[in-house]
Design a protein around this motif. Structure first.
Motif, mmCIF file in Angstrom:
data_model
loop_
_atom_site.group_PDB
_atom_site.id
_atom_site.type_symbol
_atom_site.label_atom_id
_atom_site.label_comp_id
_atom_site.label_asym_id
_atom_site.label_seq_id
_atom_site.Cartn_x
_atom_site.Cartn_y
_atom_site.Cartn_z
ATOM 1 N N LEU A 75 0.753 -1.363 -0.245
ATOM 2 C CA LEU A 75 -0.553 -0.095 0.201
ATOM 3 C C LEU A 75 0.562 0.919 -0.305
ATOM 4 N N LEU A 76 1.810 1.150 0.803
ATOM 5 C CA LEU A 76 2.725 2.305 0.426
ATOM 6 C C LEU A 76 3.224 2.162 -0.211
ATOM 7 N N ILE A 77 4.276 1.945 -0.964
ATOM 8 C CA ILE A 77 4.208 1.654 -2.437
ATOM 9 C C ILE A 77 3.238 2.398 -3.621
ATOM 10 N N GLN A 78 2.312 1.778 -3.444
ATOM 11 C CA GLN A 78 1.518 2.346 -4.256
ATOM 12 C C GLN A 78 0.823 4.002 -4.193
ATOM 13 N N GLY A 79 0.729 4.345 -3.224
ATOM 14 C CA GLY A 79 0.865 5.906 -2.770
ATOM 15 C C GLY A 79 2.212 6.452 -2.813
ATOM 16 N N TYR A 80 3.223 6.246 -2.749
ATOM 17 C CA TYR A 80 3.923 6.500 -3.299
ATOM 18 C C TYR A 80 4.280 6.439 -4.929
ATOM 19 N N GLN A 81 4.133 5.978 -5.340
ATOM 20 C CA GLN A 81 4.179 5.705 -6.888
ATOM 21 C C GLN A 81 2.599 7.038 -7.397
ATOM 22 N N GLU A 82 1.873 6.430 -6.713
ATOM 23 C CA GLU A 82 0.839 7.524 -6.878
ATOM 24 C C GLU A 82 1.185 8.958 -7.193
ATOM 25 N N SER A 83 1.923 9.578 -5.748
ATOM 26 C CA SER A 83 2.414 10.892 -5.242
ATOM 27 C C SER A 83 3.509 11.075 -5.850
ATOM 28 N N GLY A 84 4.188 10.812 -6.798
ATOM 29 C CA GLY A 84 5.329 10.865 -7.513
ATOM 30 C C GLY A 84 6.231 10.777 -6.848
ATOM 31 N N ASP A 85 6.536 10.238 -6.026
ATOM 32 C CA ASP A 85 8.063 9.747 -5.630
ATOM 33 C C ASP A 85 8.432 8.632 -5.711
ATOM 34 N N ALA A 86 9.243 8.626 -6.921
ATOM 35 C CA ALA A 86 9.779 7.522 -7.586
ATOM 36 C C ALA A 86 10.628 7.000 -6.131
ATOM 37 N N THR A 87 11.457 7.529 -5.309
ATOM 38 C CA THR A 87 12.895 7.520 -4.830
ATOM 39 C C THR A 87 12.504 6.331 -3.517
ATOM 40 N N ALA A 88 10.788 6.662 -3.215
ATOM 41 C CA ALA A 88 10.918 6.193 -1.409
ATOM 42 C C ALA A 88 9.957 5.339 -2.337
ATOM 43 N N ALA A 89 9.023 5.058 -3.178
ATOM 44 C CA ALA A 89 8.035 3.782 -3.534
ATOM 45 C C ALA A 89 9.725 2.638 -3.917
ATOM 46 N N GLN A 90 10.557 3.116 -4.547
ATOM 47 C CA GLN A 90 11.768 2.615 -5.017
ATOM 48 C C GLN A 90 12.703 2.266 -3.632
ATOM 49 N N ARG A 91 12.686 2.456 -2.500
ATOM 50 C CA ARG A 91 12.852 2.211 -0.847
ATOM 51 C C ARG A 91 12.896 1.272 -0.706
ATOM 52 N N LEU A 92 11.163 1.232 -0.626
ATOM 53 C CA LEU A 92 10.657 -0.011 -0.698
ATOM 54 C C LEU A 92 9.967 -0.584 -0.839
ATOM 55 N N VAL A 93 10.770 -0.723 -2.254
ATOM 56 C CA VAL A 93 10.545 -1.999 -3.009
ATOM 57 C C VAL A 93 11.412 -3.094 -2.415
ATOM 58 N N GLY A 94 12.710 -2.248 -2.607
ATOM 59 C CA GLY A 94 14.232 -3.270 -1.619
ATOM 60 C C GLY A 94 13.746 -3.715 -0.993
ATOM 61 N N GLU A 95 13.350 -3.432 0.227
ATOM 62 C CA GLU A 95 12.925 -3.658 0.865
ATOM 63 C C GLU A 95 12.277 -4.589 1.553
ATOM 64 N N PHE A 96 10.995 -4.415 1.121
ATOM 65 C CA PHE A 96 10.026 -5.366 0.533
ATOM 66 C C PHE A 96 9.952 -6.613 -0.190
ATOM 67 N N GLU A 97 11.258 -6.778 -1.154
ATOM 68 C CA GLU A 97 11.752 -7.717 -1.613
ATOM 69 C C GLU A 97 12.904 -8.696 -0.351
ATOM 70 N N ILE A 98 13.821 -7.665 0.195
ATOM 71 C CA ILE A 98 14.305 -8.420 0.789
ATOM 72 C C ILE A 98 13.575 -9.459 2.376
ATOM 73 N N PHE A 99 12.285 -8.351 2.607
ATOM 74 C CA PHE A 99 11.897 -9.014 3.763
ATOM 75 C C PHE A 99 11.002 -9.941 3.441
ATOM 76 N N TYR A 100 10.240 -10.137 2.725
ATOM 77 C CA TYR A 100 8.919 -10.766 1.904
ATOM 78 C C TYR A 100 8.786 -10.887 0.756
ATOM 79 N N PRO A 101 10.435 -12.248 0.436
ATOM 80 C CA PRO A 101 10.040 -12.216 -1.356
ATOM 81 C C PRO A 101 9.059 -13.559 -1.816
#
Length: 115
Positions: A75-101
């Protein structure tokens, strides 16, 4: 009930329920569920800022072991993408992939984003 209504797309009921209670404080046992509901309702009503505010609160207070943590990442990645904050979205994607592959939420993110 608010969260269930928000998840099922019944935003009118979710908003009515949220309006019928006082804002919950961080120490309340239902605070995390309240934040999830407020975040989802905010998103569904087009208020990405409200969604991010409440979902971010839940993210900070939720342990990695919590059953809904992967959903928060999604949900947060979706929100950051929608708000235009690609940097925050990508940072969360990296964490997401580590913690919940192997999370279905990560798979949903990947399928929706062609990753």
């Amino acid at each position: 009930a608010c969260y269930s209504s928000a998840v099922s797309g019944d935003n009118e009921s979710a908003r009515a329920l949220l309006s019928s209670i006082d804002e919950l404080e961080r120490g309340d046992e239902n605070f995390l569920t309240y934040c999830l509901a407020r975040g989802r309702v905010g998103y569904s009503e087009g208020d990405v800022r409200e969604g991010l505010r409440y979902l971010s609160r839940a993210m900070v207070l939720t342990t990695v072991e919590a059953s809904f943590k992967a959903e928060l990442y999604y949900l947060l990645i979706q929100g950051y993408q929608e708000s235009g904050d690609a940097t925050a979205a990508q940072r969360l994607v990296g964490e997401f992939e580590i913690f919940y592959p192997t999370s279905p939420w990560l798979e949903k993110y990947r399928s929706e984003n062609g990753v």
